[in-house]
Design a protein around this motif. Sequence first.
Motif, PDB file in Angstrom:
ATOM      1  N   SER A  49       0.945  -1.354   0.132  1.00  0.00           N
ATOM      2  CA  SER A  49      -0.429   0.228  -0.139  1.00  0.00           C
ATOM      3  C   SER A  49       0.888   1.172   0.434  1.00  0.00           C
ATOM      4  O   SER A  49       1.737   1.796   0.723  1.00  0.00           O
ATOM      5  N   ALA A  50       0.881   2.042  -1.024  1.00  0.00           N
ATOM      6  CA  ALA A  50       1.712   3.408  -0.964  1.00  0.00           C
ATOM      7  C   ALA A  50       1.232   4.651   0.000  1.00  0.00           C
ATOM      8  O   ALA A  50       1.626   5.064   0.556  1.00  0.00           O
ATOM      9  N   THR A  51      -0.577   4.355   0.221  1.00  0.00           N
ATOM     10  CA  THR A  51      -0.978   5.230   0.997  1.00  0.00           C
ATOM     11  C   THR A  51      -0.726   4.792   2.586  1.00  0.00           C
ATOM     12  O   THR A  51      -0.435   5.448   2.956  1.00  0.00           O
ATOM     13  N   ALA A  52      -0.272   3.495   2.992  1.00  0.00           N
ATOM     14  CA  ALA A  52       0.033   3.203   4.264  1.00  0.00           C
ATOM     15  C   ALA A  52       1.438   3.553   4.550  1.00  0.00           C
ATOM     16  O   ALA A  52       2.230   4.517   4.919  1.00  0.00           O
ATOM     17  N   LEU A  53       2.451   3.698   3.057  1.00  0.00           N
ATOM     18  CA  LEU A  53       3.229   4.237   3.276  1.00  0.00           C
ATOM     19  C   LEU A  53       3.729   5.230   3.803  1.00  0.00           C
ATOM     20  O   LEU A  53       4.379   5.879   4.188  1.00  0.00           O
ATOM     21  N   GLY A  54       2.807   6.459   2.777  1.00  0.00           N
ATOM     22  CA  GLY A  54       2.686   7.992   3.008  1.00  0.00           C
ATOM     23  C   GLY A  54       2.349   8.078   3.965  1.00  0.00           C
ATOM     24  O   GLY A  54       3.166   9.468   4.750  1.00  0.00           O
ATOM     25  N   MET A  55       1.904   7.743   4.530  1.00  0.00           N
ATOM     26  CA  MET A  55       1.048   7.735   6.386  1.00  0.00           C
ATOM     27  C   MET A  55       2.797   7.810   7.085  1.00  0.00           C
ATOM     28  O   MET A  55       2.786   8.249   7.759  1.00  0.00           O
ATOM     29  N   VAL A  56       2.776   6.224   6.812  1.00  0.00           N
ATOM     30  CA  VAL A  56       4.341   6.793   8.051  1.00  0.00           C
ATOM     31  C   VAL A  56       5.235   7.395   7.686  1.00  0.00           C
ATOM     32  O   VAL A  56       5.566   7.974   8.661  1.00  0.00           O
ATOM     33  N   THR A  57       5.390   8.196   6.819  1.00  0.00           N
ATOM     34  CA  THR A  57       6.479   9.341   6.436  1.00  0.00           C
ATOM     35  C   THR A  57       6.000  10.004   6.543  1.00  0.00           C
ATOM     36  O   THR A  57       6.549  11.171   7.266  1.00  0.00           O
ATOM     37  N   ALA A  58       4.266  10.278   6.465  1.00  0.00           N
ATOM     38  CA  ALA A  58       3.759  11.621   6.703  1.00  0.00           C
ATOM     39  C   ALA A  58       4.161  11.966   8.883  1.00  0.00           C
ATOM     40  O   ALA A  58       4.630  12.814   9.053  1.00  0.00           O
ATOM     41  N   LEU A  59       4.006  10.579   9.445  1.00  0.00           N
ATOM     42  CA  LEU A  59       3.734  10.917  10.663  1.00  0.00           C
ATOM     43  C   LEU A  59       5.018  10.613  11.111  1.00  0.00           C
ATOM     44  O   LEU A  59       5.107  11.874  12.564  1.00  0.00           O
ATOM     45  N   GLN A  60       6.002  10.456  10.507  1.00  0.00           N
ATOM     46  CA  GLN A  60       7.861  10.915  11.254  1.00  0.00           C
ATOM     47  C   GLN A  60       7.966  12.273  11.418  1.00  0.00           C
ATOM     48  O   GLN A  60       8.786  12.021  11.261  1.00  0.00           O
ATOM     49  N   PHE A  61       7.554  12.823  10.199  1.00  0.00           N
ATOM     50  CA  PHE A  61       7.581  14.491  10.119  1.00  0.00           C
ATOM     51  C   PHE A  61       7.231  15.052  10.434  1.00  0.00           C
ATOM     52  O   PHE A  61       7.539  16.707  10.553  1.00  0.00           O
ATOM     53  N   THR A  62       5.525  14.448  10.781  1.00  0.00           N
ATOM     54  CA  THR A  62       4.407  15.747  10.951  1.00  0.00           C
ATOM     55  C   THR A  62       5.008  16.428  12.257  1.00  0.00           C
ATOM     56  O   THR A  62       5.089  17.782  12.247  1.00  0.00           O
ATOM     57  N   PRO A  63       5.875  16.024  13.608  1.00  0.00           N
ATOM     58  CA  PRO A  63       6.138  16.292  14.878  1.00  0.00           C
ATOM     59  C   PRO A  63       7.021  17.757  14.586  1.00  0.00           C
ATOM     60  O   PRO A  63       7.469  18.600  14.770  1.00  0.00           O
ATOM     61  N   LEU A  64       8.688  17.675  12.889  1.00  0.00           N
ATOM     62  CA  LEU A  64       8.733  18.507  12.238  1.00  0.00           C
ATOM     63  C   LEU A  64       8.267  19.754  12.456  1.00  0.00           C
ATOM     64  O   LEU A  64       8.291  20.750  12.551  1.00  0.00           O
ATOM     65  N   LEU A  65       6.951  19.517  11.690  1.00  0.00           N
ATOM     66  CA  LEU A  65       6.134  21.065  11.945  1.00  0.00           C
ATOM     67  C   LEU A  65       6.226  21.803  12.723  1.00  0.00           C
ATOM     68  O   LEU A  65       5.157  23.265  12.451  1.00  0.00           O
ATOM     69  N   LEU A  66       6.166  20.769  13.347  1.00  0.00           N
ATOM     70  CA  LEU A  66       4.583  21.358  15.363  1.00  0.00           C
ATOM     71  C   LEU A  66       5.668  21.783  15.975  1.00  0.00           C
ATOM     72  O   LEU A  66       5.720  22.773  16.889  1.00  0.00           O
ATOM     73  N   LEU A  67       7.321  20.978  16.113  1.00  0.00           N
ATOM     74  CA  LEU A  67       8.147  21.267  17.257  1.00  0.00           C
ATOM     75  C   LEU A  67       9.853  21.944  16.924  1.00  0.00           C
ATOM     76  O   LEU A  67       9.803  21.810  17.543  1.00  0.00           O
ATOM     77  N   THR A  68       9.970  21.467  15.322  1.00  0.00           N
ATOM     78  CA  THR A  68      11.352  21.997  15.030  1.00  0.00           C
ATOM     79  C   THR A  68      11.858  23.145  15.018  1.00  0.00           C
ATOM     80  O   THR A  68      12.694  23.846  15.889  1.00  0.00           O
ATOM     81  N   LEU A  69      10.560  24.735  15.462  1.00  0.00           N
ATOM     82  CA  LEU A  69      11.567  25.824  15.660  1.00  0.00           C
ATOM     83  C   LEU A  69      11.485  25.801  16.951  1.00  0.00           C
ATOM     84  O   LEU A  69      12.640  26.718  17.900  1.00  0.00           O
ATOM     85  N   TYR A  70      10.378  25.084  18.037  1.00  0.00           N
ATOM     86  CA  TYR A  70      11.194  25.145  19.707  1.00  0.00           C
ATOM     87  C   TYR A  70      11.953  24.506  20.083  1.00  0.00           C
ATOM     88  O   TYR A  70      13.006  24.972  20.889  1.00  0.00           O
TER      89      TYR A  70
END
Length: 428
Positions: A49-70
């Motif tokens: 599933s490309a969607t499942a693999l994309g979700m794993v990648t998205a979840l791994q990098f989403t915290p960078l959107l939320l927390l990296t500046l901090y």
Amino acid sequence: MNKTLSRTFRSLSVRNFRLFAAGQVMSVGGTWMMVVAQDWLVLSLTGDSATALGMVTALQFTPLLLLTLYGGRLADRHDKRLLLTIANLVSGVLAAVLALVVLTGAVQLWHIYLFAFALGSVNAVEVPTRMAFVSELVGGDLLPNASALSAAYFNTARVAGPALAGVLISQFGSGPVMLLNAVSYLATVLALRMMRPAELHRVAAGSSAGGGVVDGLRHMRSRPDLMLPMALVGVVGMFGFNFQLTLPLIARTVYDADASAFGLLASALGVGSLVAAFVTTARRGRPSARTVVGAALAFGLLETLTGFAPNLVSAVVMLVLTGFATMYFAQAANHRIQLGTDPRYRGRVMALYTLIFQGSTPLGALFVGLLSELLGARSGLYVGGLISLAAAAVALVVVRTRGEEPGEGSSLVKRRAAPRSPAADSRR
């Protein structure tokens, strides 16, 4: 020949950097093995599933959107060596827990989702801190060389890690590979604790400019010469740098390859990146905007051509070339931004760089995953390449219209980033 080698590896004359590089080679090698094992496991659990693999990648990098500046703010305010030690210990524990779940046969997709998000949260602090820490290890004058060597060892691990992981997964499965990754984090922790704090090139205590994230953003906004490469990095990072998603999909669905062949594709990309990293060790000053844009143009063209590679052999060849352009662009953008930034803001600016470069990946991963489901795995490469190519073309028009910013160059770094004496550092 000896002079060339000494120039290429001159940052390794610094003991603290030698320790750091040695620890990183081991740790990053484990990380790339983990990437292959994780992606292969996700595809095995979900029927490719490309969607499942994309979700794993998205979840791994989403915290960078939320927390990296901090995370960048923490790097500017606190002991970077201590922050990196804690981050690597936590990452090691997370990797060990997932490895045990896989080894017991109890793993489910949501376990991988949870691990990806947790590791991404740690990386939101670790990545900007690590980038800013390199300047503390070697000082401003050696920063371009040290940054390039950092990319070199990263890509050495990127070549060896996936190739070894492919063989190990074929023989033993994903669990043992994940356990090796957990152990590899100890190499970085040991290297950090063996360093001599008095030899670090730190900014004096209390001299960090401004009080928080907003001050770093204001500094960034006041520098048009930094804004252009940041914008280009954002587009290329979002749409072009999705190899963690595109390569396993192409290996399984286009070339009908096994884990070893997938490892070969990932290693081919790493070989090209490694060569580019060594080429950029010769850089002594801040690269021009035209260099950054030219590298982005080359990357977009090569990634597009890779998407149309007719067979596995041609894909390997094209990925070597694409890997070279990938790293050359990333290094040029990194050096232009980092060498043009006031050291007092460097942690926050590099956090913003990380946010834009890697934090945009969740959006890109979801887009590429959906695109691959609709148009096939190849589309993730050629569409990403075409978008990167278009962004670079726009940036080239901007550079030609505006020209180089007045007063820019490595003089900013040399004027503001002069290494402090060990005695001053020891009083921190």
